[in-house]
Design an enzyme around this catalytic site. Sequence first.
Site, PDB file in Angstrom:
ATOM      1  N   LYS A  18       0.848  -1.196   0.000  1.00  0.00           N
ATOM      2  CA  LYS A  18       0.000   0.000   0.000  1.00  0.00           C
ATOM      3  C   LYS A  18       0.876   1.235   0.000  1.00  0.00           C
ATOM      4  O   LYS A  18       1.854   1.307   0.740  1.00  0.00           O
ATOM      5  CB  LYS A  18      -0.864  -0.044   1.283  1.00  0.00           C
ATOM      6  CG  LYS A  18      -1.690   1.195   1.553  1.00  0.00           C
ATOM      7  CD  LYS A  18      -3.170   0.901   1.336  1.00  0.00           C
ATOM      8  CE  LYS A  18      -4.020   2.148   1.269  1.00  0.00           C
ATOM      9  NZ  LYS A  18      -3.812   2.939   0.045  1.00  0.00           N
ATOM     10  N   LYS A  26       5.647   2.563   8.177  1.00  0.00           N
ATOM     11  CA  LYS A  26       4.422   3.252   8.626  1.00  0.00           C
ATOM     12  C   LYS A  26       3.333   2.239   8.952  1.00  0.00           C
ATOM     13  O   LYS A  26       2.657   2.326   9.966  1.00  0.00           O
ATOM     14  CB  LYS A  26       3.883   4.178   7.528  1.00  0.00           C
ATOM     15  CG  LYS A  26       4.643   5.462   7.381  1.00  0.00           C
ATOM     16  CD  LYS A  26       3.911   6.397   6.428  1.00  0.00           C
ATOM     17  CE  LYS A  26       4.826   7.532   6.028  1.00  0.00           C
ATOM     18  NZ  LYS A  26       4.183   8.571   5.257  1.00  0.00           N
ATOM     19  N   LYS A  85       4.857   2.053  -3.371  1.00  0.00           N
ATOM     20  CA  LYS A  85       4.888   3.468  -3.781  1.00  0.00           C
ATOM     21  C   LYS A  85       4.980   3.554  -5.291  1.00  0.00           C
ATOM     22  O   LYS A  85       5.567   2.685  -5.937  1.00  0.00           O
ATOM     23  CB  LYS A  85       6.093   4.184  -3.168  1.00  0.00           C
ATOM     24  CG  LYS A  85       5.899   5.683  -3.049  1.00  0.00           C
ATOM     25  CD  LYS A  85       5.039   6.021  -1.849  1.00  0.00           C
ATOM     26  CE  LYS A  85       4.756   7.487  -1.710  1.00  0.00           C
ATOM     27  NZ  LYS A  85       4.117   7.783  -0.422  1.00  0.00           N
ATOM     28  N   THR A 136      -3.853  13.063   6.990  1.00  0.00           N
ATOM     29  CA  THR A 136      -2.422  13.185   7.275  1.00  0.00           C
ATOM     30  C   THR A 136      -2.213  14.311   8.278  1.00  0.00           C
ATOM     31  O   THR A 136      -1.493  14.143   9.277  1.00  0.00           O
ATOM     32  CB  THR A 136      -1.630  13.453   5.979  1.00  0.00           C
ATOM     33  OG1 THR A 136      -1.837  12.346   5.102  1.00  0.00           O
ATOM     34  CG2 THR A 136      -0.149  13.606   6.243  1.00  0.00           C
ATOM     35  N   ASN A 165      -1.616  19.721   0.683  1.00  0.00           N
ATOM     36  CA  ASN A 165      -2.617  18.955   1.426  1.00  0.00           C
ATOM     37  C   ASN A 165      -2.227  18.843   2.904  1.00  0.00           C
ATOM     38  O   ASN A 165      -3.006  19.208   3.793  1.00  0.00           O
ATOM     39  CB  ASN A 165      -2.759  17.566   0.788  1.00  0.00           C
ATOM     40  CG  ASN A 165      -3.697  16.672   1.584  1.00  0.00           C
ATOM     41  OD1 ASN A 165      -3.352  16.193   2.656  1.00  0.00           O
ATOM     42  ND2 ASN A 165      -4.893  16.463   1.078  1.00  0.00           N
TER      43      ASN A 165
HETATM   44  P1  NAD Z   1       1.107  18.751  -1.985  1.00  0.00           P
HETATM   45  O1  NAD Z   1       1.517  18.525  -3.382  1.00  0.00           O
HETATM   46  O2  NAD Z   1      -0.327  18.910  -1.677  1.00  0.00           O
HETATM   47  O3  NAD Z   1       1.876  20.049  -1.413  1.00  0.00           O
HETATM   48  C1  NAD Z   1       3.274  20.157  -1.435  1.00  0.00           C
HETATM   49  C2  NAD Z   1       3.650  21.533  -0.883  1.00  0.00           C
HETATM   50  O4  NAD Z   1       5.076  21.610  -0.843  1.00  0.00           O
HETATM   51  C3  NAD Z   1       3.174  22.690  -1.755  1.00  0.00           C
HETATM   52  O5  NAD Z   1       2.846  23.798  -0.946  1.00  0.00           O
HETATM   53  C4  NAD Z   1       4.395  22.986  -2.611  1.00  0.00           C
HETATM   54  O6  NAD Z   1       4.423  24.325  -3.086  1.00  0.00           O
HETATM   55  C5  NAD Z   1       5.493  22.749  -1.588  1.00  0.00           C
HETATM   56  N1  NAD Z   1       6.792  22.494  -2.217  1.00  0.00           N
HETATM   57  C6  NAD Z   1       7.048  21.799  -3.351  1.00  0.00           C
HETATM   58  N2  NAD Z   1       8.361  21.864  -3.634  1.00  0.00           N
HETATM   59  C7  NAD Z   1       8.926  22.612  -2.662  1.00  0.00           C
HETATM   60  C8  NAD Z   1      10.257  23.054  -2.399  1.00  0.00           C
HETATM   61  N3  NAD Z   1      11.280  22.750  -3.230  1.00  0.00           N
HETATM   62  N4  NAD Z   1      10.473  23.804  -1.278  1.00  0.00           N
HETATM   63  C9  NAD Z   1       9.450  24.117  -0.458  1.00  0.00           C
HETATM   64  N5  NAD Z   1       8.186  23.759  -0.671  1.00  0.00           N
HETATM   65  C10 NAD Z   1       7.932  23.010  -1.753  1.00  0.00           C
HETATM   66  O7  NAD Z   1       1.769  17.553  -1.159  1.00  0.00           O
HETATM   67  P2  NAD Z   1       1.288  16.963   0.229  1.00  0.00           P
HETATM   68  O8  NAD Z   1       0.327  15.872  -0.045  1.00  0.00           O
HETATM   69  O9  NAD Z   1       0.942  18.054   1.167  1.00  0.00           O
HETATM   70  O10 NAD Z   1       2.648  16.258   0.686  1.00  0.00           O
HETATM   71  C11 NAD Z   1       3.692  16.982   1.324  1.00  0.00           C
HETATM   72  C12 NAD Z   1       4.621  16.009   1.994  1.00  0.00           C
HETATM   73  O11 NAD Z   1       3.873  15.212   2.915  1.00  0.00           O
HETATM   74  C13 NAD Z   1       5.302  15.015   1.034  1.00  0.00           C
HETATM   75  O12 NAD Z   1       6.590  14.713   1.509  1.00  0.00           O
HETATM   76  C14 NAD Z   1       4.422  13.795   1.105  1.00  0.00           C
HETATM   77  O13 NAD Z   1       5.106  12.618   0.750  1.00  0.00           O
HETATM   78  C15 NAD Z   1       4.057  13.846   2.583  1.00  0.00           C
HETATM   79  N6  NAD Z   1       2.854  13.078   2.878  1.00  0.00           N
HETATM   80  C16 NAD Z   1       1.635  13.438   2.349  1.00  0.00           C
HETATM   81  C17 NAD Z   1       0.528  12.668   2.639  1.00  0.00           C
HETATM   82  C18 NAD Z   1      -0.837  13.024   2.148  1.00  0.00           C
HETATM   83  O14 NAD Z   1      -1.802  12.285   2.457  1.00  0.00           O
HETATM   84  N7  NAD Z   1      -1.025  14.116   1.443  1.00  0.00           N
HETATM   85  C19 NAD Z   1       0.659  11.523   3.450  1.00  0.00           C
HETATM   86  C20 NAD Z   1       1.912  11.206   3.977  1.00  0.00           C
HETATM   87  C21 NAD Z   1       3.008  11.990   3.677  1.00  0.00           C
END
Ligand code: NAD
Length: 428
Positions: free
Chosen positions: A84, A108, A120, A204, A235
Amino acid sequence: MSQQVEEKQETKKASQENFNVFERTQQIFLTALQKLGYGEDVYELLKEPVRLLTVRIPVKMDDGSTKIFTGYRAQHNDAVGPTKGGIRFHPDVTEEEVKALSMWMSIKCGISDLPYGGGKGGIQCDPRSMSFGELERLSRGYVRAISQIVGPTKDIPAPDVFTNSQIMAWMMDEYSHIREFDSPGFITGKPLVLGGSAGRESSTAQGVTICIREAAKVAGINLEGAKVIIQGFGNAGSFLAKFMHDSGAKIVGISDAYGALYDAEGLDIDYLLDNRDSFGTVTTLFSTTISNKELLVQECDILVPAAIENQITEENAADIKAKIVVEAANGPTTLNATEILTDRGVLLVPDVLASSGGVIVSYFEWVQNNQGYYWTEEEVQAKLEKLLKASFHNVHCTSVEKKVDMRLSAYIVGIRRMAEAVKWRGWV
Ligand code: NAD
């Protein structure tokens, strides 16, 4: 040089100075398995995914041309159950990154005893420069390319960076067409009307909020008025900003890919939430910004990296002012930086624990799809809270008992069940 280019180069430098994420993951897997008393045979099996598929996806672009995209799907290990994990759309996606991320998903799932191994996926693309139609054709093409190795009892994808519930809906629809029956359990993070779970979108951030609350109790920090910096406003970051703001904390800094905002008196979170775009961009609306690098070392009590990898490194770990660092993003802190922060008495809640709210509620979504009976948001939140609180304290107690940092502790807790499962199955 633009701020964005500057940050890209900094990120590159940081990742070159440290191990790449995959080697870093292998190193900590080895240490965790050794601490549990397992031999080389178990490490040899678990040190990389059992399956990795590379696909080339032709997509008809709006201008009539055909563009070929490269995508991956990695399945770390399925001894415990189906694999997953999310699908990432990003120009910097690499095979190594996808492999490492699938291994983190195993941890996780293991920490919270979910009946899964880690998986992934990723596609090298920039969705910000693609139309709705191009994104739909890419999403459907990816599912066609990986359909043989995924499915509700094989490998269940979900959203990740730059993918969302619309993309999950297209992917579920494509898979259902291929299999010729409706398959909501093929993918999680779907819209509610297609079998999504109440509370999934913000799960998250809910999970990160629970971890911040528990970490604040351990560190003796009152969350009322506590200063919080969040890197990333997508997100994870934007929902987190809302939850922390609503619970009385002061959000003093946020950022996106184009820069960062900092105000010691607290930012206007409602304005930022109302004006951010669907890619989590908001700083472009402001003329005075600082860089992401500068943001991380500003004054605060709690720092939450919620964007990308390798943000806290040997270079800046000593300058971090926060008393608690809670990793919402995957892999934002290198192993050396973890050591520096831990030695300085900073409580670091690692990604594999802090950002597991998403996969926990994804698991709830899959359970609801399988049983065809759906829970209320309150029920989902109560189940998440109970599970994650127990996981936090399990990892924290193990860290105290074994005298190891929280990251290693999380890996020890998270890998234990998979190591036992491969032994029981007679794979090693
Ligand atoms: P997203 O695409 O919704 O948002 C990403 C954010 O990071 C945006 O604001 C973007 O502008 C910013 N960003 C991108 N590149 C950047 C950089 N070089 N420097 C600074 N900011 C930058 O992604 P998300 O879903 O919020 O995920 C963010 C992190 O959380 C990732 O590492 C992801 O793997 C992790 N994560 C997300 C989830 C989920 O359910 N959304 C779950 C577990 C982990």
